[in-house]
Design an enzyme around this catalytic site. Structure first.
Site, PDB file in Angstrom:
ATOM      1  N   ASP A  13       0.824  -1.217   0.000  1.00  0.00           N
ATOM      2  CA  ASP A  13       0.000   0.000   0.000  1.00  0.00           C
ATOM      3  C   ASP A  13       0.859   1.270   0.000  1.00  0.00           C
ATOM      4  O   ASP A  13       0.435   2.309  -0.504  1.00  0.00           O
ATOM      5  CB  ASP A  13      -0.951   0.012   1.205  1.00  0.00           C
ATOM      6  CG  ASP A  13      -2.183  -0.840   0.939  1.00  0.00           C
ATOM      7  OD1 ASP A  13      -2.516  -1.056  -0.249  1.00  0.00           O
ATOM      8  OD2 ASP A  13      -2.810  -1.317   1.901  1.00  0.00           O
TER       9      ASP A  13
ATOM     10  N   GLU B  65      -4.295   4.058   7.864  1.00  0.00           N
ATOM     11  CA  GLU B  65      -5.027   2.919   7.299  1.00  0.00           C
ATOM     12  C   GLU B  65      -4.779   1.703   8.179  1.00  0.00           C
ATOM     13  O   GLU B  65      -3.627   1.318   8.407  1.00  0.00           O
ATOM     14  CB  GLU B  65      -4.545   2.649   5.865  1.00  0.00           C
ATOM     15  CG  GLU B  65      -5.263   1.481   5.235  1.00  0.00           C
ATOM     16  CD  GLU B  65      -4.577   0.938   3.973  1.00  0.00           C
ATOM     17  OE1 GLU B  65      -3.704   1.612   3.396  1.00  0.00           O
ATOM     18  OE2 GLU B  65      -4.906  -0.201   3.603  1.00  0.00           O
TER      19      GLU B  65
ATOM     20  N   THR C 296     -27.474  -4.196   1.964  1.00  0.00           N
ATOM     21  CA  THR C 296     -26.793  -3.311   2.920  1.00  0.00           C
ATOM     22  C   THR C 296     -26.492  -3.998   4.253  1.00  0.00           C
ATOM     23  O   THR C 296     -25.796  -3.458   5.091  1.00  0.00           O
ATOM     24  CB  THR C 296     -27.648  -2.059   3.215  1.00  0.00           C
ATOM     25  OG1 THR C 296     -28.858  -2.482   3.842  1.00  0.00           O
ATOM     26  CG2 THR C 296     -27.979  -1.290   1.945  1.00  0.00           C
TER      27      THR C 296
ATOM     28  N   LYS D 247     -31.058   4.187   3.439  1.00  0.00           N
ATOM     29  CA  LYS D 247     -31.202   3.070   4.376  1.00  0.00           C
ATOM     30  C   LYS D 247     -29.920   2.905   5.205  1.00  0.00           C
ATOM     31  O   LYS D 247     -29.962   2.782   6.432  1.00  0.00           O
ATOM     32  CB  LYS D 247     -31.470   1.797   3.560  1.00  0.00           C
ATOM     33  CG  LYS D 247     -31.905   0.630   4.389  1.00  0.00           C
ATOM     34  CD  LYS D 247     -32.359  -0.478   3.471  1.00  0.00           C
ATOM     35  CE  LYS D 247     -32.531  -1.768   4.225  1.00  0.00           C
ATOM     36  NZ  LYS D 247     -32.788  -2.873   3.292  1.00  0.00           N
TER      37      LYS D 247
ATOM     38  N   CYS E  58      16.506  -7.022 -11.428  1.00  0.00           N
ATOM     39  CA  CYS E  58      17.129  -7.739 -10.310  1.00  0.00           C
ATOM     40  C   CYS E  58      17.345  -9.210 -10.670  1.00  0.00           C
ATOM     41  O   CYS E  58      18.263  -9.513 -11.421  1.00  0.00           O
ATOM     42  CB  CYS E  58      16.305  -7.540  -9.046  1.00  0.00           C
ATOM     43  SG  CYS E  58      17.319  -7.673  -7.572  1.00  0.00           S
TER      44      CYS E  58
ATOM     45  N   HIS F 203      15.460  -1.844  -8.518  1.00  0.00           N
ATOM     46  CA  HIS F 203      14.017  -1.950  -8.834  1.00  0.00           C
ATOM     47  C   HIS F 203      13.483  -0.588  -9.276  1.00  0.00           C
ATOM     48  O   HIS F 203      12.938   0.161  -8.451  1.00  0.00           O
ATOM     49  CB  HIS F 203      13.255  -2.429  -7.596  1.00  0.00           C
ATOM     50  CG  HIS F 203      13.531  -3.843  -7.247  1.00  0.00           C
ATOM     51  ND1 HIS F 203      12.790  -4.891  -7.740  1.00  0.00           N
ATOM     52  CD2 HIS F 203      14.495  -4.389  -6.469  1.00  0.00           C
ATOM     53  CE1 HIS F 203      13.271  -6.034  -7.270  1.00  0.00           C
ATOM     54  NE2 HIS F 203      14.302  -5.760  -6.504  1.00  0.00           N
TER      55      HIS F 203
ATOM     56  N   GLU G 168      10.894   0.103 -10.778  1.00  0.00           N
ATOM     57  CA  GLU G 168       9.427   0.203 -10.675  1.00  0.00           C
ATOM     58  C   GLU G 168       8.978   0.973  -9.436  1.00  0.00           C
ATOM     59  O   GLU G 168       7.910   1.580  -9.436  1.00  0.00           O
ATOM     60  CB  GLU G 168       8.793  -1.199 -10.697  1.00  0.00           C
ATOM     61  CG  GLU G 168       9.032  -2.093  -9.482  1.00  0.00           C
ATOM     62  CD  GLU G 168      10.300  -2.936  -9.563  1.00  0.00           C
ATOM     63  OE1 GLU G 168      11.219  -2.552 -10.309  1.00  0.00           O
ATOM     64  OE2 GLU G 168      10.386  -3.960  -8.853  1.00  0.00           O
TER      65      GLU G 168
HETATM   66  N1  GLN Z   1      17.336 -13.347  -5.474  1.00  0.00           N
HETATM   67  C1  GLN Z   1      18.175 -12.355  -6.047  1.00  0.00           C
HETATM   68  C2  GLN Z   1      19.083 -11.703  -5.026  1.00  0.00           C
HETATM   69  O1  GLN Z   1      18.814 -11.814  -3.864  1.00  0.00           O
HETATM   70  C3  GLN Z   1      17.357 -11.293  -6.727  1.00  0.00           C
HETATM   71  C4  GLN Z   1      16.580 -10.454  -5.769  1.00  0.00           C
HETATM   72  C5  GLN Z   1      15.501  -9.662  -6.424  1.00  0.00           C
HETATM   73  O2  GLN Z   1      15.114  -9.955  -7.543  1.00  0.00           O
HETATM   74  N2  GLN Z   1      14.945  -8.698  -5.722  1.00  0.00           N
HETATM   75  O3  GLN Z   1      20.048 -11.089  -5.365  1.00  0.00           O
END
Ligand code: GLN
Length: 545
Positions: A72, A140, A188, A223, A379, A513, A515
């Site tokens: 989240d 939350e 409801t 309601k 990764c 990462h 993302e």
């Molecule tokens: N398992 C791999 C590592 O620990 C890749 C980790 C991952 O993809 N976040 O290096």
């Protein structure tokens, strides 16, 4: 600072989108010039979700400061264009840990340690005293009202009203109104029961946000208002939508933010949602479509890859391309059924841990490499790309990662050493899990004129990490001549961060990462570039070039 608190609880079932609701609300309130943060409380006993399988609660989101948190927090960052920290997420386990440490220290000498007041006081402390300069803190509460685990959290948020004053508190309850097809009715009753449950612990909700597969008719709203003891205006309809990015609009349209500002006596301008409207326009008016495959092992639960999925969509927004994402189970991919990948215009292998499903991923990478299909390895996806390259191009048949073969002859991926300079710290102390993890923001230098450099348009970048293994650079040097190159390294030159292969239109592997840093308003350059390359590939494929 006079901080106000909004507590968001969930009722009837889990998975109603409490995180997205909190994030969307946070976004509107922030656009009203208010200082907002969101805290997520998780009722489980784990100290943090770092050791939990993504199949249980979805991906582990990593913050810049290297905290492994609930997914989240990713929604909060994406909706609010803000950064979360270690203080934005805590669990029952972390609360108990603190209390027990204090008990051993003798801090409570003479007292019997109890849930009320010791645990509840610690929960309150984590909510009230961590953020000093906020107008509103949205809290939350994970889980569903009625769960045993939630009780101490609910008791704590009830008490906070007494501590800071009821005028500074607002309770929002998110529930489900099921539609019964045979009787053509929205029901409801589950919501009424859920509110009753809350009342029995002393919490009267101020606002009910009701999830439903359709708009809630006025009759049902009246309601609910009557039975749940709230005004009709405070019954908010949150119907299923095609895009989560329409939710700020949906909430604003029903004046939820006006209600909140009025209650807290905050005299602030209305939120201008033009950024969200632009995103919705981009989403609704694509110029084309690409099909992207995410090849992983947690594919039955899309939340396990939530940030990757969202970042791909953000890449699509920038290119005005609809990204059709297919989650494919890597264990199903074998050399004889490569047709499973035939429709794809781009392939992502995201992060992951452990041996299961590796074979199918290696087959996939070979397919992407040999057929010039854009490939994005994140990764584990980067580490596997290197193993595939060693085995099939650099003639090193036994190349492997120490993660899958600890005593392997040719470990192109090796366990990262515990090293202060590399910012790697021991995560687990017991033998079974002994290992290291490199977490959070790390600075990386990018090689001039590389594909990554062109995309980032920068020599230095900062990205978030979560890994135990790293590329063995001594061995990497020996395979470079086969057509693979380093395009990014850690600032101290010790860790290889980005690799690319030669003679391929788009093949990038990164140790970090990206993302986690993508938002709909700040699309990540690697994802934007990847979707662009996949679009070009799909056009060429259609033209049979
Ligand atoms: N398992 C791999 C590592 O620990 C890749 C980790 C991952 O993809 N976040 O290096």
């Amino acid at each position: 600072m006079n901080t106000n608190y909004i507590f968001l609880t969930g009722g009837v079932t889990s998975s109603l989108g409490k995180g997205i609701t909190a994030a969307a609300l946070g976004s509107i309130l922030k656009l009203r010039n208010l200082k907002i943060t969101i805290i997520k409380l998780d009722p489980y006993i784990n100290i943090n979700p770092g050791t939990i399988s993504p199949m249980q609660h979805g991906e582990i989101f990593v913050t810049e400061d290297g905290t492994e948190t609930d997914l989240d927090l990713g929604h909060y960052e994406r909706f609010m264009n803000t950064k979360m920290t270690v203080q934005n997420n805590f669990t029952t386990g972390s609360i108990y840990k603190k209390v027990l440490k204090k008990e051993r220290n003798g801090d409570y000498l003479g007292s019997t340690i109890q849930i009320v007041p010791h645990i509840t006081n610690e929960i309150k402390k984590n909510i009230i005293s961590k953020f000093k300069k906020k107008d509103i803190i949205i809290v939350e509460i994970g889980g569903t009202v009625g769960d045993i685990e939630c009780l101490p959290f609910l008791e704590a948020i009830r008490q906070i009203a007494l501590d800071v004053g009821k005028n500074k508190i607002l309770y929002i309850h998110l529930t489900l109104l099921p539609y019964i097809i045979t009787s053509h009715e929205i029901k409801t009753k589950p919501t009424q029961h859920s509110v009753k449950e809350l009342l029995s612990i002393g919490i009267q909700p101020d606002i009910l946000i009701c999830r439903s597969d359709r708009k809630i008719p006025q009759k049902e709203k009246s309601k609910i208002a009557l039975f749940c003891n709230i005004s009709e205006k405070s019954v908010i309809s949150l119907q299923d939508v095609n895009s989560i990015y329409t939710i700020p609009n949906l909430l604003q349209y029903q004046k939820v933010d006006d209600y909140i500002c009025k209650k807290f006596k905050l005299n602030v301008p209305k939120a201008n949602l033009q950024d969200w409207n632009k995103i919705i326009y981009q989403e609704n008016n694509p110029k084309g479509t690409v099909i992207i495959g995410i090849i992983g092992k947690y594919v039955t639960l899309p939340d396990a890859y939530r940030s990757v999925i969202e970042a791909l969509k953000h890449g699509g927004l920038k290119n005005r391309i609809f990204v059709n994402i297919k989650l494919i189970n890597s264990q199903k991919i074998k050399s004889h059924n490569i047709h499973l990948l035939k429709s794809l215009n781009g392939i992502v292998i995201p992060g992951g841990f452990g041996k299961r499903g590796i074979k199918g991923k290696l087959i996939t990478i070979q397919y992407a490499r040999e057929n010039n299909i854009p490939y994005f390895g994140i990764c584990l996806g980067m580490q596997l790309a290197l193993i595939e390259f060693c085995r099939n191009v650099a003639q090193l048949k036994h190349a492997n990662s120490e993660e899958f073969e600890p005593q392997g002859k040719y470990s192109i991926i090796k366990l990262a050493e515990n090293d202060k300079n590399k910012n790697i710290k021991i995560q687990y102390k017991n033998k079974k899990f002994q290992g290291t993890m490199r977490l959070g923001n790390q600075t990386c230098k990018i090689k001039k004129n590389s594909l990554a450099w062109k995309l980032y348009n920068s020599d230095i970048i900062i990205e978030r990490h979560r890994h135990k293994y790293e590329i063995n650079e001594n061995l990497f040097k020996k395979i470079e001549k086969y057509g693979i190159r380093i395009s990014g390294k850690s600032i101290n030159n010790k860790i290889i961060e980005i690799i690319e292969i030669n003679n391929h239109p788009w093949f990038i592997g990164c140790q970090f990462h990206p993302e986690f840093n993508s938002t709909p308003r700040n699309n990540h350059p690697l994802f934007v570039g990847f979707i662009k390359a996949s679009t070009i590939y799909s056009i060429k494929k259609k033209q049979n070039i």
